[in-house]
Write a protein that holds these residues in place. Structure first.
Motif, short mmCIF file in Angstrom:
data_model
loop_
_atom_site.label_atom_id
_atom_site.label_comp_id
_atom_site.label_asym_id
_atom_site.label_seq_id
_atom_site.Cartn_x
_atom_site.Cartn_y
_atom_site.Cartn_z
N HIS A 184 1.12 -0.92 -0.24
CA HIS A 184 0.21 0.14 -0.32
C HIS A 184 0.72 0.72 0.02
O HIS A 184 1.82 2.03 -0.82
CB HIS A 184 -1.16 -0.08 1.06
N ALA A 185 0.70 2.13 1.39
CA ALA A 185 1.37 3.69 0.70
C ALA A 185 2.08 3.35 2.39
O ALA A 185 2.60 4.88 2.61
CB ALA A 185 0.30 4.75 0.52
N ASN A 186 2.58 2.51 2.79
CA ASN A 186 3.43 2.79 4.31
C ASN A 186 4.32 1.81 3.76
O ASN A 186 4.05 0.72 3.68
CB ASN A 186 2.22 2.71 5.15
N GLY A 187 5.71 2.83 5.06
CA GLY A 187 7.09 1.49 4.83
C GLY A 187 7.37 1.76 3.67
O GLY A 187 8.56 1.00 3.50
N LEU A 188 7.16 2.43 2.94
CA LEU A 188 7.75 3.25 1.41
C LEU A 188 9.14 4.11 1.67
O LEU A 188 10.27 3.43 0.62
CB LEU A 188 7.01 4.02 0.17
N THR A 189 9.30 4.53 2.27
CA THR A 189 10.67 5.25 3.07
C THR A 189 11.98 3.80 3.46
O THR A 189 13.52 3.37 2.48
CB THR A 189 11.09 5.71 4.23
N LEU A 190 11.57 2.92 3.63
CA LEU A 190 12.53 1.54 4.49
C LEU A 190 12.61 0.75 3.21
O LEU A 190 13.32 0.30 3.00
CB LEU A 190 11.70 0.70 5.41
N ALA A 191 11.50 0.86 2.14
CA ALA A 191 11.49 -0.65 1.15
C ALA A 191 12.29 0.81 -0.23
O ALA A 191 12.83 -0.44 -0.94
CB ALA A 191 9.86 -0.09 0.74
N ARG A 192 12.62 1.94 -0.34
CA ARG A 192 12.79 2.08 -0.73
C ARG A 192 14.84 2.65 -0.16
O ARG A 192 15.63 2.26 -1.15
CB ARG A 192 12.71 3.71 -1.16
N LYS A 193 14.76 2.50 0.53
CA LYS A 193 15.93 2.34 1.27
C LYS A 193 16.59 0.44 1.24
O LYS A 193 17.76 0.63 0.33
CB LYS A 193 16.34 2.45 2.85
N ILE A 194 15.86 -0.42 1.11
CA ILE A 194 15.81 -1.55 0.72
C ILE A 194 16.43 -1.98 -0.35
O ILE A 194 17.47 -2.39 -1.15
CB ILE A 194 15.42 -2.85 0.88
N ALA A 195 16.30 -1.13 -1.51
CA ALA A 195 15.79 -1.25 -2.86
C ALA A 195 17.65 -1.14 -3.32
O ALA A 195 18.40 -1.62 -4.45
CB ALA A 195 15.36 -0.12 -3.56
N GLN A 196 18.12 -0.33 -2.31
CA GLN A 196 19.60 0.44 -2.63
C GLN A 196 20.59 -1.13 -2.73
O GLN A 196 22.13 -0.66 -3.42
CB GLN A 196 20.02 1.45 -2.05
N ASP A 197 20.24 -2.16 -2.43
CA ASP A 197 21.19 -3.00 -1.02
C ASP A 197 20.59 -4.33 -1.80
O ASP A 197 21.01 -5.38 -1.88
CB ASP A 197 21.06 -3.06 0.15
N LEU A 198 19.75 -4.24 -3.22
CA LEU A 198 18.92 -5.46 -3.33
C LEU A 198 20.13 -5.62 -4.72
O LEU A 198 20.42 -5.01 -5.76
CB LEU A 198 17.39 -5.31 -4.10
N PRO A 199 20.13 -6.94 -5.14
CA PRO A 199 21.50 -7.42 -6.27
C PRO A 199 21.22 -6.25 -7.73
O PRO A 199 22.31 -5.94 -8.34
CB PRO A 199 20.76 -8.61 -6.45
N GLN A 200 19.56 -6.34 -8.11
CA GLN A 200 20.06 -5.39 -9.50
C GLN A 200 18.12 -4.65 -9.36
O GLN A 200 17.59 -3.85 -9.56
CB GLN A 200 19.03 -6.59 -10.09
N GLY A 201 18.50 -3.96 -7.76
CA GLY A 201 17.55 -2.82 -7.65
C GLY A 201 16.35 -3.38 -7.98
O GLY A 201 15.64 -4.43 -7.20
N TYR A 202 16.04 -2.27 -8.29
CA TYR A 202 14.32 -1.82 -8.42
C TYR A 202 13.84 -3.51 -9.46
O TYR A 202 12.47 -3.96 -9.66
CB TYR A 202 13.60 -0.77 -8.54
#
Length: 370
Positions: A204-222
């Protein structure tokens, strides 16, 4: 802060509710002083609505409800994912924003009448992207039509220096009406009430700040594939939030004596105890959790209890109904193609959420919103 006293995963990403909530409480106390001004208009506030998801005024023959909300940072995900998919995704972003507003309004039984938009950009040329503007405006109009709500206008601003040049802030307000016999407030909750859950579509629309931070560390990002889903991480994050207002109306039209309703947003499952009463919310069954939450929890290195105190974990909206009306409520939901899952009950006791499948309790003092 989490129940364990440490800065939780969401706080580590830059949004600490323990720091934000005291200021919100300060604003509520100041706002309460202004209620006396309504007397000169021949109306009065419903004092119990202060601290709820919407503010209610008693007009005599009916209630008027109002709410202001904003999307948050989900549109920043859309901006990044556009390069991967070729789509702006702002039709889904528009629905997210409308849902953020109207899903709060309907928690008190508010049927929306008018919706206004607030769009603030960092530079004029943000509005010159016609594909994105088409998606945003059409998505906003479609969501308004789905909710049977008029889009009455709004405010478009360019705030050079206040908003980053390539960014936009999306929000808005809504006004709704509540029939006298359809008002939902926490005082109606009773020990013995059943807890029914309408599923979430995703984060939904909550937790996206954390989700965006996590994207930085994923092997292929988004573009990283989400196990169990198959789509890219960014696309899964962008699944639009459902509108739960039509479900509230369907249940009440179907004769269900709804006692209370809660929009599961920030603070995760702690929101189940939003009502001011000291009651225990006993969860005996957890709804299916979309695959995105396992990825988020693992990447953020948080355990399942902390995940339920942070994300919706598959629960988009909670209804509290008399136990003998559970099947009536589920049948009414099915009439509009929705399903409700009975997950537990309310009982006398201290204010807390008991997650029996996890052997954990979310304490009442971890939710300071009044």
């Amino acid at each position: 802060m989490s129940d364990g006293g440490k800065l939780d995963a969401y706080g580590q990403a830059g949004v600490n509710y323990a720091a934000i909530d005291p200021g919100k409480l300060m604003a509520q106390r100041a706002a309460k002083r202004t209620a006396v001004t309504l007397e000169s208009r021949g109306v009065q506030e419903l004092a119990e609505s202060r601290g709820e998801s919407a503010y209610v005024i008693d007009l005599g023959d009916r209630y008027l409800a109002t709410v202001t909300e904003a999307l948050g940072t989900k549109n920043l995900v859309a901006d990044e994912v556009r390069a991967l998919t070729g789509r702006s995704h702002y039709d889904a972003i528009a629905k997210d924003t409308v849902a953020t507003i109207l899903n709060d309004l309907c928690t008190l039984g508010g049927a929306p009448l008018c919706l206004t938009a607030y769009w603030g950009a960092g530079r004029t040329d943000w509005f010159e992207d016609l594909e994105r503007m088409r998606d945003l405006t059409e998505g906003w109009a479609s969501a308004s039509e789905e909710a049977r709500c008029a889009w009455g206008g709004g405010e478009t601003q360019v705030l050079v220096g206040a908003i980053e040049p390539t960014r936009v802030v999306l929000g808005g307000s809504a006004v709704g009406t509540i029939a006298k016999d359809r008002l939902l407030t926490g005082s109606r909750l009773q020990a013995g009430d059943a807890i029914l859950i309408a599923a979430a579509s995703g984060i939904h629309a909550n937790g996206l700040t954390l989700a965006r931070k996590i994207a930085q560390d994923l092997p292929q990002g988004y573009a990283t594939k989400v196990p169990g889903d198959g789509r890219g991480y960014g696309e899964v994050l962008l699944d639009a939030t459902p509108l739960y207002g039509p479900l509230v109306e369907a249940l009440q039209d179907g004769g269900v004596d709804l006692h209370y309703a809660v929009h599961v947003t920030g603070h995760g499952w702690r929101k189940l105890m939003r009502a001011e009463q000291a009651l225990r919310y006993v969860v005996e069954l957890l709804p299916p959790s979309p695959p995105i939450f396992e990825l988020l929890s693992n990447a953020a290195k948080i355990d399942r209890v902390e995940a339920y105190a942070t994300f919706n974990m598959g629960a988009g909206f909670a209804f509290f109904v008399p136990p003998h009306q559970v099947e009536l409520a589920r049948d009414a939901a099915r009439q509009i193609g929705r399903e409700l899952l009975q997950i537990g009950h309310v009982e006398a006791g201290p204010k807390e959420v008991v997650l029996r499948p996890l052997g954990a309790t979310l304490a009442g003092d971890s939710l300071q919103i009044r």
